[in-house]
Design a protein around this motif. Structure first.
Motif, short mmCIF file in Angstrom:
data_model
loop_
_atom_site.label_atom_id
_atom_site.label_comp_id
_atom_site.label_asym_id
_atom_site.label_seq_id
_atom_site.Cartn_x
_atom_site.Cartn_y
_atom_site.Cartn_z
N ASN A 89 0.86 -1.16 0.00
CA ASN A 89 0.00 0.00 0.00
C ASN A 89 0.90 1.22 0.00
N LEU A 90 0.36 2.41 -0.22
CA LEU A 90 1.18 3.60 -0.40
C LEU A 90 2.03 3.90 0.82
N ASN A 91 1.46 3.79 2.01
CA ASN A 91 2.20 4.10 3.23
C ASN A 91 3.38 3.15 3.42
N GLN A 92 3.16 1.87 3.16
CA GLN A 92 4.24 0.90 3.31
C GLN A 92 5.33 1.14 2.27
N LEU A 93 4.91 1.51 1.06
CA LEU A 93 5.88 1.79 0.00
C LEU A 93 6.77 2.97 0.38
N GLN A 94 6.14 4.04 0.89
CA GLN A 94 6.91 5.22 1.28
C GLN A 94 7.85 4.90 2.44
N LYS A 95 7.39 4.05 3.35
CA LYS A 95 8.23 3.66 4.49
C LYS A 95 9.47 2.93 4.01
N ASN A 96 9.31 2.01 3.06
CA ASN A 96 10.46 1.26 2.56
C ASN A 96 11.41 2.14 1.75
N VAL A 97 10.84 3.08 0.98
CA VAL A 97 11.69 3.99 0.22
C VAL A 97 12.55 4.81 1.16
N SER A 98 11.92 5.28 2.28
CA SER A 98 12.68 6.09 3.22
C SER A 98 13.74 5.29 3.93
N GLU A 99 13.59 3.95 3.98
CA GLU A 99 14.55 3.12 4.69
C GLU A 99 15.60 2.51 3.76
N GLN A 100 15.59 2.89 2.48
CA GLN A 100 16.59 2.34 1.58
C GLN A 100 17.99 2.77 2.00
N PRO A 101 19.00 1.91 1.84
CA PRO A 101 20.35 2.27 2.25
C PRO A 101 20.87 3.46 1.46
N GLN A 102 21.43 4.44 2.17
CA GLN A 102 21.92 5.65 1.54
C GLN A 102 23.44 5.63 1.43
N MET A 103 23.95 5.95 0.24
CA MET A 103 25.38 6.13 0.07
C MET A 103 25.74 7.54 0.50
N LYS A 104 26.94 7.71 1.05
CA LYS A 104 27.39 9.03 1.47
C LYS A 104 27.58 9.94 0.26
N ARG A 105 27.41 11.23 0.47
CA ARG A 105 27.70 12.19 -0.59
C ARG A 105 29.19 12.17 -0.89
N TRP A 106 29.52 12.43 -2.15
CA TRP A 106 30.93 12.47 -2.56
C TRP A 106 31.73 13.43 -1.67
N GLU A 107 31.13 14.57 -1.36
CA GLU A 107 31.81 15.58 -0.55
C GLU A 107 32.13 15.08 0.85
N ASP A 108 31.38 14.09 1.32
CA ASP A 108 31.55 13.61 2.69
C ASP A 108 32.48 12.40 2.80
N LEU A 109 32.91 11.87 1.66
CA LEU A 109 33.77 10.69 1.70
C LEU A 109 35.15 11.03 2.27
N THR A 110 35.67 10.13 3.08
CA THR A 110 36.99 10.31 3.69
C THR A 110 37.88 9.13 3.30
N LEU A 111 39.11 9.17 3.77
CA LEU A 111 40.04 8.08 3.50
C LEU A 111 39.56 6.77 4.10
N ALA A 112 38.68 6.83 5.08
CA ALA A 112 38.16 5.62 5.73
C ALA A 112 37.05 4.95 4.92
#
Length: 283
Positions: free
Chosen positions: A5-28
């Motif tokens: 349903n729409l609410n469950q879909l939005q919940k899963n989209v919000s929980e998708q794994p996020q990659m860090k922004r290029w600007e935030d990447l460090t040597l680690a």
């Protein structure tokens, strides 16, 4: 198959794994660290400081070495894998705290040995191997910069088993131990602290060169887009499995699982898995 349903879909989209922004990447971060260690002179220097000896020669057999022995066994994707004179070195960046790290190292060591020894070869052909984890936390809580492990005899002090395997855990939070000043500097740089010394300046220069590279920024953004597109493809189908599997398949492929293994695990056509692999440039 059950639809969102729409609410469950939005919940899963919000929980998708996020990659860090290029600007935030460090040597680690793995992506930056892999590029950094492709600098041969720096790679030899850092290996030398870790092992306490001069490294005269290294070769890069593959970028992001992948080892898969059987179709039904877990494969591995190594961050940095280089060969020296009768030695191999696997260097892994570890940010997430995990008590399973020693067992993961054990599995890596065994698969590397299987990969090195061709069918019918004698065991004497196995060369010395080093598995090195650079941790942004203190795995053992003893404040050491470096923890070095080899097989030792319990009954006789100083008697080694002699299999020529070494496991090294580096700790960017360390304060104790007999290590070189340059190794301390490197570990501080990984932690995001660049001391005021010559080696730190060299590390910073290479780090800045990587971050300023349009090519590598584009490569990273392509990887991020592939993850999002595959996630959205699953969302558009309206199937729970479509969204969750899209993410899981990409993660498994990135972690070294072969196309064949992945297709079998998720019970889908191998052509579909090959499409995922193509999106993130895994052969």
């Amino acid at each position: 198959m059950e639809k969102y349903n729409l609410n469950q879909l939005q919940k899963n989209v919000s929980e998708q794994p996020q990659m860090k922004r290029w600007e935030d990447l460090t040597l680690a971060d793995n992506f930056i660290f892999q590029k950094f260690m492709r600098n041969e002179s720096l790679c030899k220097k850092i290996l030398g400081e870790i092992l306490g000896k001069e490294i005269l020669k290294i070769e890069y057999p593959e970028y992001e070495k992948v080892i898969g022995i059987r179709h039904d066994a877990k494969g591995i994707r190594l961050d940095v894998y280089v060969r020296g004179d009768d030695e191999v070195y696997n260097i892994e960046m570890q940010n997430a705290r995990s008590g399973e790290l020693p067992k993961r190292g054990r599995y890596y060591r065994d698969l590397i040995d299987l990969d090195l020894l061709e069918r019918g070869q004698d065991y004497s052909m196995l060369c010395r191997s080093f598995i090195i984890f650079i941790c942004t936390y203190d795995l053992y809580g003893k404040n050491q910069y470096r923890y070095t492990f080899t097989y030792q005899c319990k009954e006789i002090d100083g008697l080694e088993y002699g299999d020529q395997t070494t496991m090294i855990i580096l700790n960017t939070m360390g304060t104790e131990g007999n290590v070189s000043e340059d190794l301390k500097t490197f570990l501080k740089c990984v932690a995001g602290l660049f001391p005021d010394d010559e080696f730190s300046a060299t590390i910073r220069e290479e780090y800045d060169r990587i971050k300023e590279s349009r090519e590598w920024r584009r490569e990273y953004m392509t990887l991020e887009m592939a993850l999002k597109e595959q996630f959205q493809a699953g969302e558009a189908k309206g199937h729970t499995a479509g969204i969750e599997n899209s993410i899981a398949i990409i993660q498994d492929l990135k972690n070294g699982m072969s196309v064949e293994q992945t297709a079998q695990k998720y019970q889908i056509d191998i052509e579909k898995v090959q499409a995922f692999a193509g999106e993130i440039n895994i052969k």
